[in-house]
Motif scaffolding. Structure first.
Motif, PDB file in Angstrom:
ATOM      1  N   LYS A  76       4.044  10.552  52.966  1.00  0.00           N
ATOM      2  CA  LYS A  76       3.115  11.714  52.505  1.00  0.00           C
ATOM      3  C   LYS A  76       3.728  12.899  51.940  1.00  0.00           C
TER       4      LYS A  76
ATOM      5  N   SER B 157      -4.345  20.765  49.932  1.00  0.00           N
ATOM      6  CA  SER B 157      -4.303  22.380  50.165  1.00  0.00           C
ATOM      7  C   SER B 157      -3.088  23.081  49.430  1.00  0.00           C
TER       8      SER B 157
ATOM      9  N   GLU C 150       5.274  18.621  56.644  1.00  0.00           N
ATOM     10  CA  GLU C 150       4.559  17.252  56.672  1.00  0.00           C
ATOM     11  C   GLU C 150       5.615  16.467  57.382  1.00  0.00           C
TER      12      GLU C 150
ATOM     13  N   GLY D  51       0.842  21.368  58.033  1.00  0.00           N
ATOM     14  CA  GLY D  51      -0.024  19.901  57.697  1.00  0.00           C
ATOM     15  C   GLY D  51      -0.259  19.826  56.266  1.00  0.00           C
TER      16      GLY D  51
ATOM     17  N   ASP E 258      -3.442  23.310  59.556  1.00  0.00           N
ATOM     18  CA  ASP E 258      -4.325  22.045  59.231  1.00  0.00           C
ATOM     19  C   ASP E 258      -3.592  20.723  59.740  1.00  0.00           C
TER      20      ASP E 258
HETATM   21  C1  LIG Z   1      -5.446  17.089  58.193  1.00  0.00           C
HETATM   22  S1  LIG Z   1      -3.793  16.607  57.500  1.00  0.00           S
HETATM   23  C2  LIG Z   1      -3.625  17.990  56.265  1.00  0.00           C
HETATM   24  C3  LIG Z   1      -4.170  17.882  54.815  1.00  0.00           C
HETATM   25  C4  LIG Z   1      -3.784  19.290  53.926  1.00  0.00           C
HETATM   26  N1  LIG Z   1      -3.866  20.302  54.500  1.00  0.00           N
HETATM   27  C5  LIG Z   1      -4.951  19.025  52.746  1.00  0.00           C
HETATM   28  O1  LIG Z   1      -5.927  19.655  52.792  1.00  0.00           O
HETATM   29  O2  LIG Z   1      -4.545  18.102  51.689  1.00  0.00           O
HETATM   30  C6  LIG Z   1      -2.761  16.852  58.701  1.00  0.00           C
HETATM   31  C7  LIG Z   1      -1.312  16.470  58.306  1.00  0.00           C
HETATM   32  O3  LIG Z   1      -0.563  16.993  59.224  1.00  0.00           O
HETATM   33  C8  LIG Z   1       0.626  16.303  59.620  1.00  0.00           C
HETATM   34  N2  LIG Z   1       1.302  16.857  60.997  1.00  0.00           N
HETATM   35  C9  LIG Z   1       0.700  16.341  61.813  1.00  0.00           C
HETATM   36  N3  LIG Z   1       1.530  16.845  62.827  1.00  0.00           N
HETATM   37  C10 LIG Z   1       2.742  17.594  62.421  1.00  0.00           C
HETATM   38  C11 LIG Z   1       3.783  18.290  62.711  1.00  0.00           C
HETATM   39  N4  LIG Z   1       3.954  18.461  63.942  1.00  0.00           N
HETATM   40  N5  LIG Z   1       4.595  18.743  61.634  1.00  0.00           N
HETATM   41  C12 LIG Z   1       4.542  18.679  60.451  1.00  0.00           C
HETATM   42  N6  LIG Z   1       3.274  17.838  60.008  1.00  0.00           N
HETATM   43  C13 LIG Z   1       2.252  17.410  60.839  1.00  0.00           C
HETATM   44  C14 LIG Z   1      -0.069  14.895  59.484  1.00  0.00           C
HETATM   45  O4  LIG Z   1       0.934  13.906  59.087  1.00  0.00           O
HETATM   46  C15 LIG Z   1      -1.090  15.018  58.352  1.00  0.00           C
HETATM   47  O5  LIG Z   1      -0.540  14.505  57.102  1.00  0.00           O
END
Ligand SMILES: C[S@@+](CC[C@H](N)C(=O)[O-])C[C@H]1O[C@@H](n2cnc3c(N)ncnc32)[C@H](O)[C@@H]1O
Length: 231
Positions: free
Chosen positions: A123, A98, A118, A92, A164
Motif C-alpha cells: 500500500k 486522503s 502506512e 493511515g 484514519d
Molecule cells: C482506513 S485505511 C486509510 C484510508 C486512507 N486514509 C484514505 O482515505 O485513503 C487505514 C490504513 O491504516 C493502516 N494502518 C493501520 N495501522 C497502522 C499503523 N499502526 N501504522 C501505520 N498505518 C497503519 C492500514 O494498513 C490501512 O491501510
C-alpha cells in the motif's frame, strides 16, 4: 501558489490530481466485494472478542482501500486551506486518497509537507506512486511502518492531523502528536459512528474539556470528529 491554466487556485481542479482521484475512488467501490471475501476472517476475530479491523492482519487487508469519501476529502482540503496548513500529519494512508486531498491543500497554501504513515508495504508503494502521478510528490512524505514509530519525529508546529488508521491507536497517536500541535491546530478523525465503542475513549478524551481540546462529532460520512487544540 499553483495557478493553473484556467486561473484556478484549487489543485483539486488540476487535471492530474482529478484523474488520479477519480480512478482511485472508482477502484475503491470494489471494497465491498473485498470485505465479503474477508468475512470469515472478520467473523472469527469478532468471536475471539477482537475488534474489527484490528482482528484482521494488514496483509489480508492489503487490497482494501477503505478511503475517505469524496465529501470527506473535500472537507479535508477545505479545512487545510482555511487553516493555511503547511504541516500536516496523517495516520493511515492506505492507497493515498486522503493524502492527495491534504497535499493539494498544502500546495495551494504555498507549500509545506504532509507526513503520511502506512504499515502495509505494498500500500505504501502504491500510495507513493499515486502521489507522484498526481504531481504532488514535492509536498508529501509517506513513511512506511508503524505510525507510533514513524511519526515520532515530525516537523513542528503541526497545523492539522488526520487520524484514519486502526481505531485502537487513535488515542496513542494523538498523545504522540499533541506536544507538536500549535494552538488552534485541528485534529480530524474518521469512522466515529462505525467504531462507536472502540472510539468512545478517544471521543471522551477530546470532548471532556480536560485535555486542551474542544471537539464535536460531525455527521460527515460515518462520523468525523473535529477537534481544535486550544493549548
Ligand atoms: C482506513 S485505511 C486509510 C484510508 C486512507 N486514509 C484514505 O482515505 O485513503 C487505514 C490504513 O491504516 C493502516 N494502518 C493501520 N495501522 C497502522 C499503523 N499502526 N501504522 C501505520 N498505518 C497503519 C492500514 O494498513 C490501512 O491501510
Amino acid at each position: 501558489m499553483t495557478k493553473l491554466e484556467t486561473n484556478q487556485i484549487c489543485s483539486l481542479r488540476d487535471p492530474r490530481v482529478r484523474a488520479v482521484l477519480d480512478r482511485l475512488h472508482r477502484a475503491a467501490r470494489w471494497d465491498l466485494l473485498r470485505f465479503v471475501r474477508l468475512a470469515p476472517t472478520i467473523a472469527s476475530g469478532l468471536l475471539r472478542r477482537k475488534t474489527f479491523p484490528e482482528s484482521v492482519s494488514p496483509e489480508a487487508m492489503k487490497d482494501c482501500y477503505i478511503p475517505v469519501s469524496r465529501d470527506q476529502g473535500s472537507f479535508l482540503y477545505l479545512t487545510a486551506r482555511a487553516l493555511g496548513a503547511k504541516r500536516i500529519v496523517e495516520f493511515g494512508t492506505s492507497f493515498g486518497i486522503s493524502t492527495l486531498y491534504l497535499a493539494a491543500a498544502v500546495r495551494d497554501n504555498g507549500g509545506g509537507i504532509v507526513i503520511g504513515s502506512e504499515l502495509q508495504p505494498s500500500k505504501h508503494q502504491r500510495a507513493v506512486a499515486h502521489i507522484e502521478e498526481a504531481g504532488l510528490a514535492a509536498v508529501v512524505d509517506v513513511r512506511l511502518g508503524d505510525a507510533l514509530e514513524t511519526l515520532k519525529e515530525v516537523p513542528e508546529p503541526l497545523d492539522l492531523a488526520f487520524l484514519d488508521g486502526w481505531k485502537d491507536l487513535y488515542l496513542p497517536v494523538l498523545e504522540l502528536l499533541k506536544p507538536r500541535l500549535r494552538p488552534g491546530a485541528v485534529v480530524l478523525a474518521d469512522n466515529i459512528f462505525t467504531f462507536r465503542k472502540s472510539l468512545r475513549p478517544y471521543v471522551e478524551y477530546l470532548q471532556s474539556g480536560r485535555n486542551g481540546f474542544e471537539s464535536v462529532t460531525l455527521r460527515i460520512s460515518d462520523g468525523t470528529e473535529y477537534s481544535c487544540y486550544l493549548g
